[in-house]
Design an enzyme around this catalytic site. Sequence first.
Site, PDB file in Angstrom:
ATOM      1  CG  ASP A  41      -1.886  -0.774   1.416  1.00 57.89           C
ATOM      2  OD1 ASP A  41      -3.346  -0.967   0.731  1.00 57.89           O
ATOM      3  OD2 ASP A  41      -1.296  -1.880   1.521  1.00 57.89           O
ATOM      4  CD  GLU A  53      -7.328   3.580   2.377  1.00 54.17           C
ATOM      5  OE1 GLU A  53      -7.269   2.885   1.020  1.00 54.17           O
ATOM      6  OE2 GLU A  53      -8.205   3.315   2.752  1.00 54.17           O
ATOM      7  CG  ASP A  99      -7.678   2.752  -2.562  1.00 49.01           C
ATOM      8  OD1 ASP A  99      -6.819   2.088  -1.984  1.00 49.01           O
ATOM      9  OD2 ASP A  99      -9.386   1.638  -1.970  1.00 49.01           O
ATOM     10  CB  ILE A 134      -3.552  -2.106  -2.430  1.00 51.92           C
ATOM     11  CG1 ILE A 134      -1.772  -1.867  -2.763  1.00 51.92           C
ATOM     12  CG2 ILE A 134      -4.033  -3.272  -2.314  1.00 51.92           C
ATOM     13  CD1 ILE A 134      -1.119  -3.734  -2.069  1.00 51.92           C
ATOM     14  CG  ASP A 135     -10.883  -0.171  -3.729  1.00 54.74           C
ATOM     15  OD1 ASP A 135     -10.513  -0.569  -2.460  1.00 54.74           O
ATOM     16  OD2 ASP A 135     -10.883  -1.103  -4.480  1.00 54.74           O
ATOM     17  CB  THR A 172      -5.252  -4.206   2.217  1.00 53.35           C
ATOM     18  OG1 THR A 172      -4.852  -2.313   1.665  1.00 53.35           O
ATOM     19  CG2 THR A 172      -4.342  -4.155   2.550  1.00 53.35           C
ATOM     20  CG  HIS A 176     -15.712  -4.296   3.375  1.00 55.12           C
ATOM     21  ND1 HIS A 176     -14.834  -4.327   2.748  1.00 55.12           N
ATOM     22  CD2 HIS A 176     -15.658  -3.737   5.076  1.00 55.12           C
ATOM     23  CE1 HIS A 176     -13.569  -4.056   4.147  1.00 55.12           C
ATOM     24  NE2 HIS A 176     -14.038  -3.587   5.107  1.00 55.12           N
ATOM     25  CB  SER A 218     -10.581  -4.313  -4.900  1.00 58.76           C
ATOM     26  OG  SER A 218     -11.175  -4.305  -5.750  1.00 58.76           O
ATOM     27  CE  LYS A 232     -17.593  -4.837  -4.239  1.00 60.04           C
ATOM     28  NZ  LYS A 232     -16.318  -5.734  -3.915  1.00 60.04           N
ATOM     29  NE  ARG A 238     -18.348   0.192  -0.371  1.00 56.27           N
ATOM     30  CZ  ARG A 238     -17.411  -1.149  -0.344  1.00 56.27           C
ATOM     31  NH1 ARG A 238     -17.738  -2.095  -1.443  1.00 56.27           N
ATOM     32  NH2 ARG A 238     -16.466  -1.374   0.075  1.00 56.27           N
ATOM     33  CG  ASP A 256     -12.992   2.860  -0.782  1.00 53.41           C
ATOM     34  OD1 ASP A 256     -11.219   2.303  -1.151  1.00 53.41           O
ATOM     35  OD2 ASP A 256     -13.422   2.705   0.103  1.00 53.41           O
TER      36      ASP A 256
HETATM   37  P1  AMP Z   1     -14.234  -4.267  -0.621  1.00 56.91           P
HETATM   38  O1  AMP Z   1     -13.394  -5.054  -1.177  1.00 56.91           O
HETATM   39  O2  AMP Z   1     -15.719  -3.496  -1.724  1.00 56.91           O
HETATM   40  O3  AMP Z   1     -15.321  -4.265   0.564  1.00 56.91           O
HETATM   41  O4  AMP Z   1     -14.255  -2.826  -0.868  1.00 56.91           O
HETATM   42  C1  AMP Z   1     -13.181  -2.674  -0.077  1.00 56.91           C
HETATM   43  C2  AMP Z   1     -12.981  -0.869   0.524  1.00 56.91           C
HETATM   44  O5  AMP Z   1     -13.822  -0.700   1.785  1.00 56.91           O
HETATM   45  C3  AMP Z   1     -11.644  -0.333   1.689  1.00 56.91           C
HETATM   46  O6  AMP Z   1     -11.430   0.424   0.804  1.00 56.91           O
HETATM   47  C4  AMP Z   1     -12.645   0.305   2.228  1.00 56.91           C
HETATM   48  O7  AMP Z   1     -12.072   1.626   2.558  1.00 56.91           O
HETATM   49  C5  AMP Z   1     -14.001  -0.150   2.517  1.00 56.91           C
HETATM   50  N1  AMP Z   1     -14.512  -0.303   3.729  1.00 56.91           N
HETATM   51  C6  AMP Z   1     -13.805  -0.578   5.077  1.00 56.91           C
HETATM   52  N2  AMP Z   1     -14.964  -0.489   6.231  1.00 56.91           N
HETATM   53  C7  AMP Z   1     -15.861  -0.984   5.888  1.00 56.91           C
HETATM   54  C8  AMP Z   1     -17.227  -0.186   6.060  1.00 56.91           C
HETATM   55  N3  AMP Z   1     -17.029  -0.941   7.604  1.00 56.91           N
HETATM   56  N4  AMP Z   1     -18.006   0.182   5.813  1.00 56.91           N
HETATM   57  C9  AMP Z   1     -18.192  -0.292   4.123  1.00 56.91           C
HETATM   58  N5  AMP Z   1     -16.716  -0.001   3.121  1.00 56.91           N
HETATM   59  C10 AMP Z   1     -16.002  -0.354   3.956  1.00 56.91           C
HETATM   60 MG    MG Z   2     -10.090   1.027  -0.142  1.00 54.09          MG
END
Ligand code: AMP
Ligand code: MG
Length: 326
Positions: free
Chosen positions: A46, A69, A124, A126-127, A129, A217, A241, A244, A258, A270
Amino acid sequence: MYLERERAVAIEAVTEACCLCRNVQNRIAGPLTVAKLDASPVTVADFGSQALIISRLRTIFPNDTIIGEEEASLLRREDQQPLKNEVVSLVQLFETDLTEEMILNAIDYGARSGDFRQRYWTLDPIDGTKGFLRGDQYAVALALVEDGQPVLGVLGCPNLPEDDKHSGRGKGMLFIAVKDRGAVMRPLNGGCEQIAHVDSVTDPSNARFCDSVEAAHVAHDQHAKIAGILGISTPAYHIDSQCKYAVVAGGDASIYLRLTPPGYYSCIWDHAAGVAVIREAGGNVTDVYGRTLDFSLGRRLFKNVGVVATNGHLHAAVIAAVQQIL
Ligand code: AMP
Ligand code: MG
């Protein structure tokens, strides 16, 4: 051409950062991870990715605001010297001229503020992580925003396509979009560009929908109810990430849902690159109430709730289904 230089620089920067991330993912075994203060995992990759991309952008666009980020305070701590040394040697594998101070300053440059109503980049490094650490999908996401809307998006997806057995090209895809110029995708290691276009599914029951892997998330149970209302019987495609956005833009899924936890505001980095890519691939992105995402308000999307991204044809139906369960 509009944003020609920005597009070329962003592609070079994201491609190099993807190589750095791959280098780390291939040998990751745990000790390269540290916890951030908010308890999300952050890795040397990252930091390294942010250092490479911001250094390059700053050289060519010295006056631009860049919102990233990460920040380097952790690396500057006395007790984190091994981590800092790891980051510095990793970055220097790719950019030999960058000194330790230049690397730390580049990372910190992304933590400065700016006027979000003016032109700015958001990154970002690394989106996803958590996906990266699991050996799954992640993305390097860079966007340029003007007047609160992404006008250029470059998404590096080192582990797409999921199934590369028949493509003969191996893994690693880049998705690139410039406002009003369409979206393209191409292998990360070069090769031909192809137009990226969303699919043409108009019957919601035939749609494939994707959402996060991480249950913390998003509201998977609510997603399942919405899929039920739409008549979708195939299970959700869980993928980490902004990949999608990439799979919807490339026609491998029709819907990205989402629904975030109450009170959670999404981070601009993001979504900005993914939004540019989907829009230019012919799709639509809004929040769960059908409102345009507003990137002019700061580091988070303070006026939006969650995200709905679709191939466009299905957008109204998905928004209507979401209202039924909200
Ligand atoms: P994903 O893989 O789509 O779930 O996305 C990862 C991203 O979700 C990360 O980069 C975070 O910024 C974000 N994230 C972290 N915690 C949360 C949360 N509680 N609700 C929604 N998104 C989050
Ligand atoms: Mg991210």
